[in-house]
Design a protein around this motif. Structure first.
Motif, PDB file in Angstrom:
ATOM      1  N   LEU A 367       0.831  -1.201   0.000  1.00 56.76           N
ATOM      2  CA  LEU A 367       0.000   0.000   0.000  1.00 56.76           C
ATOM      3  C   LEU A 367       0.867   1.254   0.000  1.00 56.76           C
ATOM      4  O   LEU A 367       0.617   2.200  -0.763  1.00 56.76           O
ATOM      5  CB  LEU A 367      -0.910  -0.017   1.228  1.00 56.76           C
ATOM      6  CG  LEU A 367      -1.686   1.251   1.545  1.00 56.76           C
ATOM      7  CD1 LEU A 367      -2.698   1.547   0.467  1.00 56.76           C
ATOM      8  CD2 LEU A 367      -2.372   1.145   2.899  1.00 56.76           C
ATOM      9  N   THR A 368       1.902   1.269   0.820  1.00 57.94           N
ATOM     10  CA  THR A 368       2.786   2.430   0.898  1.00 57.94           C
ATOM     11  C   THR A 368       3.513   2.669  -0.420  1.00 57.94           C
ATOM     12  O   THR A 368       3.648   3.812  -0.871  1.00 57.94           O
ATOM     13  CB  THR A 368       3.806   2.223   2.033  1.00 57.94           C
ATOM     14  OG1 THR A 368       3.109   1.971   3.249  1.00 57.94           O
ATOM     15  CG2 THR A 368       4.683   3.447   2.199  1.00 57.94           C
ATOM     16  N   ILE A 369       3.975   1.601  -1.042  1.00 58.14           N
ATOM     17  CA  ILE A 369       4.678   1.742  -2.323  1.00 58.14           C
ATOM     18  C   ILE A 369       3.746   2.347  -3.373  1.00 58.14           C
ATOM     19  O   ILE A 369       4.123   3.263  -4.116  1.00 58.14           O
ATOM     20  CB  ILE A 369       5.218   0.381  -2.784  1.00 58.14           C
ATOM     21  CG1 ILE A 369       6.356  -0.084  -1.874  1.00 58.14           C
ATOM     22  CG2 ILE A 369       5.707   0.458  -4.236  1.00 58.14           C
ATOM     23  CD1 ILE A 369       7.556   0.827  -1.882  1.00 58.14           C
ATOM     24  N   ALA A 433       8.484  -2.567   3.746  1.00 62.22           N
ATOM     25  CA  ALA A 433       9.075  -1.427   4.431  1.00 62.22           C
ATOM     26  C   ALA A 433       8.009  -0.411   4.795  1.00 62.22           C
ATOM     27  O   ALA A 433       6.863  -0.602   4.537  1.00 62.22           O
ATOM     28  CB  ALA A 433      10.137  -0.782   3.555  1.00 62.22           C
ATOM     29  N   ARG A 434       8.463   0.715   5.348  1.00 63.25           N
ATOM     30  CA  ARG A 434       7.513   1.735   5.752  1.00 63.25           C
ATOM     31  C   ARG A 434       8.208   3.072   5.828  1.00 63.25           C
ATOM     32  O   ARG A 434       9.429   3.140   5.919  1.00 63.25           O
ATOM     33  CB  ARG A 434       6.920   1.374   7.118  1.00 63.25           C
ATOM     34  CG  ARG A 434       5.759   2.256   7.588  1.00 63.25           C
ATOM     35  CD  ARG A 434       4.644   2.296   6.585  1.00 63.25           C
ATOM     36  NE  ARG A 434       3.463   2.895   7.143  1.00 63.25           N
ATOM     37  CZ  ARG A 434       2.818   3.903   6.594  1.00 63.25           C
ATOM     38  NH1 ARG A 434       3.264   4.471   5.515  1.00 63.25           N
ATOM     39  NH2 ARG A 434       1.704   4.356   7.124  1.00 63.25           N
ATOM     40  N   LEU A 457      10.390  12.885   1.003  1.00 60.50           N
ATOM     41  CA  LEU A 457       9.770  11.896   1.876  1.00 60.50           C
ATOM     42  C   LEU A 457      10.107  10.481   1.432  1.00 60.50           C
ATOM     43  O   LEU A 457      10.318   9.586   2.256  1.00 60.50           O
ATOM     44  CB  LEU A 457       8.253  12.101   1.890  1.00 60.50           C
ATOM     45  CG  LEU A 457       7.473  11.422   3.020  1.00 60.50           C
ATOM     46  CD1 LEU A 457       7.934  11.947   4.371  1.00 60.50           C
ATOM     47  CD2 LEU A 457       5.989  11.641   2.842  1.00 60.50           C
ATOM     48  N   PHE A 458      10.191  10.265   0.132  1.00 56.64           N
ATOM     49  CA  PHE A 458      10.533   8.939  -0.380  1.00 56.64           C
ATOM     50  C   PHE A 458      11.983   8.590  -0.065  1.00 56.64           C
ATOM     51  O   PHE A 458      12.304   7.437   0.243  1.00 56.64           O
ATOM     52  CB  PHE A 458      10.294   8.893  -1.890  1.00 56.64           C
ATOM     53  CG  PHE A 458      10.512   7.539  -2.495  1.00 56.64           C
ATOM     54  CD1 PHE A 458       9.650   6.500  -2.227  1.00 56.64           C
ATOM     55  CD2 PHE A 458      11.601   7.305  -3.324  1.00 56.64           C
ATOM     56  CE1 PHE A 458       9.846   5.244  -2.771  1.00 56.64           C
ATOM     57  CE2 PHE A 458      11.810   6.060  -3.881  1.00 56.64           C
ATOM     58  CZ  PHE A 458      10.924   5.023  -3.602  1.00 56.64           C
ATOM     59  N   ILE A 459      12.883   9.573  -0.128  1.00 59.58           N
ATOM     60  CA  ILE A 459      14.276   9.326   0.244  1.00 59.58           C
ATOM     61  C   ILE A 459      14.378   8.942   1.719  1.00 59.58           C
ATOM     62  O   ILE A 459      15.112   8.027   2.102  1.00 59.58           O
ATOM     63  CB  ILE A 459      15.138  10.567  -0.069  1.00 59.58           C
ATOM     64  CG1 ILE A 459      15.175  10.821  -1.586  1.00 59.58           C
ATOM     65  CG2 ILE A 459      16.553  10.392   0.465  1.00 59.58           C
ATOM     66  CD1 ILE A 459      15.892  12.100  -1.974  1.00 59.58           C
TER      67      ILE A 459
END
Length: 562
Positions: A367-369, A433-434, A457-459
């Motif tokens: 979901l996060t990806i 991951a998260r 935020l993605f980094i």
């Protein structure tokens, strides 16, 4: 498998049909993407099934493939040709009615505590209409109704009275309580947000709150920028000289007015939302962001470099030692992590709960990806009402099968009869991951600012994955070196413990960095953050376990065990 594949095809048909009726272009493209994803899943399921199932799936896909492709083509064409998020195409002629909706009111310092606009005793116009809202708008708490102001395209108005009202004592008391709590209002004009305060408190350097004076604004000045036939920007300013005194509990007469001024601008329509992302993208803020990211990257590189170097040297020494022991006498007693090679893959306690936790963590990771992918391609532009919540609900529902498959697969492998004889671990490694939120992100989640720098935020998300994996691997090695084989749950808890630290930080943020107060806002904050931190716990616990599993498989595969 046949039933699952057939059901997947019909679900994709339903998604495509549903997306054709959506008003939002970005949400149509989201479902179009999910449509393609489902088609890939059906293909993979057919290829990984038994030969008989493959033949049935192939026949089913041959019958349905033509219809699916035609429907997909129609979906893409309709998405491209229908770039609209409301009832019109954002083009107006002079004098045309431009939609203006009143959304909500609430205390400025309690962003989650909001009420309907007309819950305060404003003048209610005749024939108030409620705007039909999408799922995400409802989840976001939006309740749009037609506003009492008439802001027709390029029609200026000067102090036009739209309502005269005699406020009763109860209404005066309601307005005074709202002004005391710094109530603000929010409206939408042609999908552009507007904010303003409903009143002010005049303290006049008085320390006694009983001597404060409370005033209600009764005159709003709208300034609207336009470019040819499109609305580009709108702002609302409250007239500080047009006030209603609410200090005493007595009936007062109020005459509500508004002014409209139009100005031309050269800003193109495509960039009209850039204004609302400027707070996150100002050069000063960007400099601070990138400085923090570079600092974090250097720290992570040093940390992972030190850990990798130490672990490689220690493992190299261990491998050399165990090789020498094998060449020496057979009666030498094994020590260290090699000594527990027969127990290291023993079933963990409460394996059903463990498998369920891994499945949920994998689903939340997926979901996060997906959310990051949509954010990076620009789906969640500022004040795209409800898009994030809609995406969360839809993707969470569509990825529920991932949680079930991962949990069931892992649990079946734990219960396998050939577990001890084959000495292989209970699951295949994956990469869940998260992400985490920093102080600035926390302020945007529980404040009025919008976070739009998703790349940063993605980094941070990637950095968190690396740190969690390496720390868990290091702690797992120390545990195995101490001849403790119960690493399954401990590796999961090690990675998931980040969720506990985040919740502890929430306590600090609430009491030290925010002005939130009241039972409703407090329960919202700690309740929602408990759910979010639990999600962190599951996802990062899955990260820790998968990294530890990969590490344990590698080291025990590299030695000879009798």
């Amino acid at each position: 498998m046949i039933l699952v594949s057939s059901l997947s095809v019909w679900i994709m048909f339903g998604l495509a049909y549903f997306s054709c009726s959506l008003r939002y272009y970005n949400m149509r493209m989201l479902l179009c993407f999910l449509f393609l994803y489902g088609l890939v899943i059906v293909t993979v399921q057919g290829q990984q099934a038994e030969p008989f199932v493959q033949d049935v799936c192939l026949q089913m896909k041959e019958n349905a493939m033509t219809k699916l492709l035609l429907l997909l083509g129609a979906l893409i064409l309709s998405s491209v040709g229908y770039v609209r998020s409301d009832a019109s195409d954002h083009r107006y002629k002079e004098g045309d009615i431009v939609p203006l909706y009143a959304n909500k009111v609430g205390p400025f310092h309690n962003p989650s505590e909001t009420y309907r606009y007309f819950d305060l005793p404003f003048c209610v116009p005749e024939g108030v209409k409620e705007k039909k809202e999408a799922l995400g708008e409802v989840l976001n708490g939006d309740r749009l109704v037609s506003a009492p102001y008439k802001l027709n395209f390029r029609e200026e108005k000067d102090s036009e009275v739209y309502c005269k009202k005699k406020l009763s004592k109860e209404e005066v008391r309601k307005f005074r309580q709202a002004v005391e709590k710094d109530y603000y209002f929010q409206m939408y004009y042609d999908d552009l947000p507007i904010w303003g305060f409903i009143g002010k408190v005049d303290k006049e350097i008085k320390s006694d709150p009983s001597e404060y004076k409370y005033f209600l604004y009764k005159h709003i000045e709208f300034e609207i920028l336009y470019n040819n036939d499109r609305v580009i920007e709108i702002s609302a300013r409250m007239d500080p000289h047009s006030l209603v005194d609410l200090t005493e509990d007595k009936e007062v007469d109020a005459e509500f007015m508004y002014t409209v001024k139009w100005k031309e601008t050269e800003t193109p329509f495509e960039k009209r939302m850039d204004k609302y992302s400027m707070s996150s993208s100002l050069p000063h803020h960007l400099e601070i962001h990138w400085f923090s990211i570079i600092n974090s990257c250097v720290t992570v590189l040093l940390l992972t470099g030190f850990l990798a170097t130490i672990l490689m040297r220690v493992l190299k020494n261990d491998f050399t030692k165990y090789a020498q022991d094998e060449e020496a006498a057979d009666d030498l007693e094994e020590t260290g992590w090699k000594y527990i090679h027969g127990d290291v893959f023993r079933f963990p306690t409460r394996n059903s709960l463990f498998a369920a936790s891994l499945g949920s963590g994998t689903q939340l990771f997926t979901l996060t990806i997906f959310i990051f992918m949509l954010a990076l391609v620009g789906v969640f532009y500022p004040y795209n009402r409800g898009a994030l919540f809609t995406a969360l609900v839809v993707i969470y529902a569509l990825t529920s099968g991932i949680a079930g498959y991962t949990s069931a697969s892992f649990y079946c492998q734990l219960e396998g009869k050939s577990w001890l004889s084959s000495k292989r671990p209970a699951a295949r490694p994956s990469t869940p991951a998260r992400f985490r939120r920093s102080l600035g992100t926390e302020a945007r989640v529980w404040g009025h600012r919008i976070y739009t720098i998703y790349s940063i935020l993605f980094i941070v998300f990637i950095i968190l994955i690396i740190v969690t994996a390496f720390i868990t691997v290091a702690l797992t090695y120390f545990q195995l070196a101490a001849e403790d084989h119960q690493w399954w749950w401990r590796s999961f808890l090690c990675g998931g413990s980040t969720g506990l630290f985040i919740y502890a930080y929430c306590l600090y943020y609430y009491y030290a960095r925010s002005d939130m107060s009241g039972f409703m806002q407090t329960s919202f904050f700690f309740g929602y953050m408990a759910c979010i931190c639990y999600g962190f716990f599951l996802m990062l616990g899955t990260v820790g376990f998968r990294a530890a599993l990969f590490f344990v498989r590698h080291i025990y595969r590299s030695i000879k065990c009798e």
